[in-house]
Design a protein around this motif. Structure first.
Motif: not given
Length: 218
Positions: A159-161, A180-187
């Motif tokens: 999912i992170s990839l 930014e939200l997507c970046d946070l969820v990914r991290n």
């Protein structure tokens, strides 16, 4: 030369011929043993078990596993039932059991392999091969038991990839306000995956150590 002298000569010649066979000549050992089986049975016990031990090792190395397992069972019984059980015989006993354990492991019979290795660890805790292989066996068992958690970990990392690819090719171009939200969820997904991975490893290692401790305390 009378019959008794002839027998002594034949047995001495047999031992001499056995010792001349190169160590890695497994086919030759098997042929020798099967050709002179009756004479080998007439040797003194020490010489006889050495030849049988070499024969069994040759069967194992040539991957004649069914025959090895069958013959080794009788050999171990004969070894234990002999009046004397000296240090050399004990070493041979351990080596044959170890080969049986490895053979079972190669056949994916992990329970039989683990049982033999556990017995060997009790018998000789100083031999690092037995402890090391038993650790690997137990570790694999624990990892298999936690396959649902492993599946979850892999899913989170995937999912992170996917989110990284989505950020790069879609979100930054079409939905920049969500970047930014997507970046946070990914991290968070990546960190959670890493935490789960190391937690699974730590738990498996802890359970393996507990099992080994119980075996050594018995």
């Amino acid at each position: 030369m009378n019959y008794a002298e002839k027998q002594i000569f034949e047995l001495k010649n047999l031992v001499s011929r056995y010792r001349r066979i190169p160590e890695q000549a497994h086919h030759d050992f098997i042929h020798f043993y099967e050709s002179y089986f009756n004479l080998i049975e007439q040797l003194n016990f020490e010489e006889m078990i050495e030849m049988k031990f070499t024969y069994l090792k040759s069967l194992y190395h040539l991957e004649m596993i069914d025959l090895f397992q069958y013959k080794s069972e009788k050999f171990l019984v004969d070894l234990l039932n002999h009046d004397e059980f000296n240090k050399r015989q004990h070493k041979i006993y351990e080596e044959i059991l170890y080969l049986k354990a490895i053979a079972f492991k190669d056949e994916l019979k992990s329970l039989q392999s683990a049982n033999i290795l556990a017995a060997l660890v009790k018998m000789n805790p100083e031999d690092i091969r037995f402890t090391s292989d038993l650790k690997k066996n137990y570790y694999q068992e624990e990892i298999i038991k936690m396959r649902a958690w492993i599946g979850l970990t892999i899913s989170i990392v995937i999912i992170s990839l996917i989110l990284s690819a989505a950020q790069l090719f879609i979100i930054q171009h079409f939905y920049p306000n969500l970047f930014e939200l997507c970046d946070l969820v990914r991290n968070l997904s990546f960190v959670l995956g890493i935490i789960l991975f190391f937690s699974i490893q730590a738990k498996a290692i802890m359970l393996v150590r507990q099992k080994l401790k119980k075996i050594k305390e018995k």
